[in-house]
Design a protein around this motif. Structure first.
Motif, PDB file in Angstrom:
ATOM      1  N   ILE A 147      -1.099  40.769 -13.318  1.00  0.00           N
ATOM      2  CA  ILE A 147      -2.481  41.425 -13.793  1.00  0.00           C
ATOM      3  C   ILE A 147      -3.100  40.339 -14.813  1.00  0.00           C
ATOM      4  CG2 ILE A 147      -3.266  43.601 -15.127  1.00  0.00           C
ATOM      5  CD1 ILE A 147      -1.287  45.093 -13.552  1.00  0.00           C
ATOM      6  N   LYS A 148      -1.940  39.832 -15.594  1.00  0.00           N
ATOM      7  CA  LYS A 148      -2.671  39.004 -16.636  1.00  0.00           C
ATOM      8  C   LYS A 148      -3.203  37.709 -16.187  1.00  0.00           C
ATOM      9  CE  LYS A 148       1.155  40.250 -20.294  1.00  0.00           C
ATOM     10  NZ  LYS A 148       2.406  39.638 -20.838  1.00  0.00           N
ATOM     11  N   HIS A 149      -2.630  37.255 -15.061  1.00  0.00           N
ATOM     12  CA  HIS A 149      -3.171  36.005 -14.349  1.00  0.00           C
ATOM     13  C   HIS A 149      -4.427  36.311 -13.758  1.00  0.00           C
ATOM     14  CE1 HIS A 149      -2.822  32.460 -11.528  1.00  0.00           C
ATOM     15  NE2 HIS A 149      -3.584  33.040 -10.881  1.00  0.00           N
ATOM     16  N   GLU A 150      -4.719  37.597 -13.104  1.00  0.00           N
ATOM     17  CA  GLU A 150      -6.110  38.031 -12.684  1.00  0.00           C
ATOM     18  C   GLU A 150      -6.872  38.309 -13.736  1.00  0.00           C
ATOM     19  OE1 GLU A 150      -6.570  37.153  -9.657  1.00  0.00           O
ATOM     20  OE2 GLU A 150      -4.318  36.954  -9.215  1.00  0.00           O
ATOM     21  N   GLN A 160     -16.890  30.341 -18.486  1.00  0.00           N
ATOM     22  CA  GLN A 160     -15.536  29.150 -18.899  1.00  0.00           C
ATOM     23  C   GLN A 160     -15.120  28.992 -17.681  1.00  0.00           C
ATOM     24  OE1 GLN A 160     -13.473  30.892 -21.923  1.00  0.00           O
ATOM     25  NE2 GLN A 160     -14.715  29.752 -23.634  1.00  0.00           N
ATOM     26  N   GLY A 161     -14.371  27.852 -17.457  1.00  0.00           N
ATOM     27  CA  GLY A 161     -13.534  27.584 -16.444  1.00  0.00           C
ATOM     28  C   GLY A 161     -12.614  28.322 -16.105  1.00  0.00           C
ATOM     29  N   TYR A 162     -12.764  29.181 -14.794  1.00  0.00           N
ATOM     30  CA  TYR A 162     -11.734  30.283 -14.409  1.00  0.00           C
ATOM     31  C   TYR A 162     -10.867  29.897 -13.352  1.00  0.00           C
ATOM     32  CZ  TYR A 162     -15.463  30.775 -10.949  1.00  0.00           C
ATOM     33  OH  TYR A 162     -16.174  30.311  -9.703  1.00  0.00           O
ATOM     34  N   ARG A 163     -11.006  28.588 -12.851  1.00  0.00           N
ATOM     35  CA  ARG A 163     -10.305  28.056 -11.437  1.00  0.00           C
ATOM     36  C   ARG A 163      -8.866  27.737 -12.276  1.00  0.00           C
ATOM     37  NH1 ARG A 163     -15.609  25.959  -9.857  1.00  0.00           N
ATOM     38  NH2 ARG A 163     -16.309  27.188  -8.293  1.00  0.00           N
ATOM     39  N   HIS A 164      -7.824  27.695 -11.080  1.00  0.00           N
ATOM     40  CA  HIS A 164      -6.422  27.345 -11.324  1.00  0.00           C
ATOM     41  C   HIS A 164      -6.445  25.869 -12.208  1.00  0.00           C
ATOM     42  CE1 HIS A 164      -5.273  30.303  -8.593  1.00  0.00           C
ATOM     43  NE2 HIS A 164      -5.022  30.618  -9.576  1.00  0.00           N
ATOM     44  N   ALA A 165      -7.355  25.048 -11.654  1.00  0.00           N
ATOM     45  CA  ALA A 165      -7.244  23.369 -12.145  1.00  0.00           C
ATOM     46  C   ALA A 165      -7.790  23.306 -13.406  1.00  0.00           C
ATOM     47  CB  ALA A 165      -7.817  22.550 -11.056  1.00  0.00           C
ATOM     48  N   ASP A 166      -8.703  24.274 -13.931  1.00  0.00           N
ATOM     49  CA  ASP A 166      -9.506  24.176 -15.291  1.00  0.00           C
ATOM     50  C   ASP A 166      -8.603  24.262 -16.313  1.00  0.00           C
ATOM     51  OD1 ASP A 166     -11.940  23.952 -13.779  1.00  0.00           O
ATOM     52  OD2 ASP A 166     -12.462  26.045 -13.530  1.00  0.00           O
ATOM     53  N   ARG A 167      -8.907  23.517 -17.567  1.00  0.00           N
ATOM     54  CA  ARG A 167      -8.092  23.602 -18.514  1.00  0.00           C
ATOM     55  C   ARG A 167      -8.116  24.916 -19.173  1.00  0.00           C
ATOM     56  NH1 ARG A 167      -3.604  21.985 -19.873  1.00  0.00           N
ATOM     57  NH2 ARG A 167      -3.200  21.349 -22.198  1.00  0.00           N
ATOM     58  N   ASP A 168      -9.476  25.591 -19.322  1.00  0.00           N
ATOM     59  CA  ASP A 168      -9.565  26.811 -20.025  1.00  0.00           C
ATOM     60  C   ASP A 168      -8.521  27.691 -19.359  1.00  0.00           C
ATOM     61  OD1 ASP A 168     -11.508  25.795 -21.464  1.00  0.00           O
ATOM     62  OD2 ASP A 168     -13.200  26.397 -20.198  1.00  0.00           O
ATOM     63  N   PHE A 169      -8.414  27.689 -18.148  1.00  0.00           N
ATOM     64  CA  PHE A 169      -7.633  28.790 -17.370  1.00  0.00           C
ATOM     65  C   PHE A 169      -6.219  28.620 -17.760  1.00  0.00           C
ATOM     66  CE2 PHE A 169      -4.887  29.992 -13.979  1.00  0.00           C
ATOM     67  CZ  PHE A 169      -5.296  31.377 -13.720  1.00  0.00           C
ATOM     68  N   GLN A 170      -5.738  27.486 -17.841  1.00  0.00           N
ATOM     69  CA  GLN A 170      -4.226  27.013 -18.022  1.00  0.00           C
ATOM     70  C   GLN A 170      -4.021  27.400 -19.518  1.00  0.00           C
ATOM     71  OE1 GLN A 170      -4.013  23.069 -17.090  1.00  0.00           O
ATOM     72  NE2 GLN A 170      -4.198  23.466 -14.862  1.00  0.00           N
ATOM     73  N   ILE A 171      -4.904  27.127 -20.442  1.00  0.00           N
ATOM     74  CA  ILE A 171      -4.420  27.514 -21.790  1.00  0.00           C
ATOM     75  C   ILE A 171      -4.553  29.021 -22.125  1.00  0.00           C
ATOM     76  CG2 ILE A 171      -5.557  27.318 -24.186  1.00  0.00           C
ATOM     77  CD1 ILE A 171      -6.661  24.708 -23.530  1.00  0.00           C
ATOM     78  N   LEU A 172      -5.504  29.711 -21.505  1.00  0.00           N
ATOM     79  CA  LEU A 172      -5.621  31.160 -21.863  1.00  0.00           C
ATOM     80  C   LEU A 172      -4.229  31.839 -21.135  1.00  0.00           C
ATOM     81  CD1 LEU A 172      -6.796  33.468 -22.817  1.00  0.00           C
ATOM     82  CD2 LEU A 172      -8.211  33.623 -20.639  1.00  0.00           C
ATOM     83  N   LEU A 173      -4.019  31.371 -19.869  1.00  0.00           N
ATOM     84  CA  LEU A 173      -2.735  31.647 -19.085  1.00  0.00           C
ATOM     85  C   LEU A 173      -1.519  31.723 -19.731  1.00  0.00           C
ATOM     86  CD1 LEU A 173      -1.822  33.135 -16.566  1.00  0.00           C
ATOM     87  CD2 LEU A 173      -1.609  30.881 -15.623  1.00  0.00           C
TER      88      LEU A 173
END
Length: 163
Positions: free
Chosen positions: A65-68, A79-92
């Motif tokens: 759920i956190k991932h989604e 912002q960058g919501y895809r797996h490869a985007d840095r924004d996504f990796q940082i927030l995850l």
């Protein structure tokens, strides 16, 4: 867990870890096979695989759920919501969501092989689920001729190997 309980859980996780409300729908989708969940870009809904809850428990479901929700909140913020985007990796990593989910159902079980191809020269073995004509192929190691064996009943199908 019902879809309504799932909706409540997703809303609580969104407020607790992201500080933002989840204003769309979360539901279980039994047709998901190889993924733990998915975020739908068009409707902003989240669908989750119920097998993860059944096989791995609520902790695994919460990390999915956190991932989604990372996809959800980043997409709505532009912002960058895809797996490869840095924004996504940082927030995850900040919220402690899982990058990958565990395997469920048949995907986690070993394959049931019915046939085996063996090289006549080097003895290399290739296991297969489906029957094939060994005369059309050669060994990948030494380019030798192959012989087909059936693993189910232990009989040799050498007659079909072009002998």
């Amino acid at each position: 867990m019902t879809d309504q309980e799932l909706q409540t859980l997703v809303e609580e996780i969104s407020l607790t870890f992201f500080g933002k409300p989840f204003r769309h729908h979360a539901r279980f989708n039994r047709r998901l096979r190889t993924t733990g969940g998915r975020y739908l870009l068009a409707s902003h809904d989240i669908e989750l695989n119920p097998l993860h809850l059944a096989e791995h428990g609520e902790a695994e479901l919460i990390s999915i759920i956190k991932h989604e929700l990372c996809h959800y909140h980043l997409h709505l913020a532009g912002q960058g919501y895809r797996h490869a985007d840095r924004d996504f990796q940082i927030l995850l990593s900040e919220v402690g969501g899982s990058r990958y989910c565990k395997r469920v159902g048949k995907a986690g079980k070993p394959a049931d092989y019915k046939y085996e191809l063996r090289c006549r020269e080097c003895g290399m073995s290739y296991k297969r689920r489906r029957k094939m004509n060994p005369a059309r192929y050669v060994c990948g190691r030494c380019r030798g001729r192959l012989q087909l064996f059936s693993l189910g009943d232990g009989t040799n199908s050498a007659a079909q190997s072009g002998k």
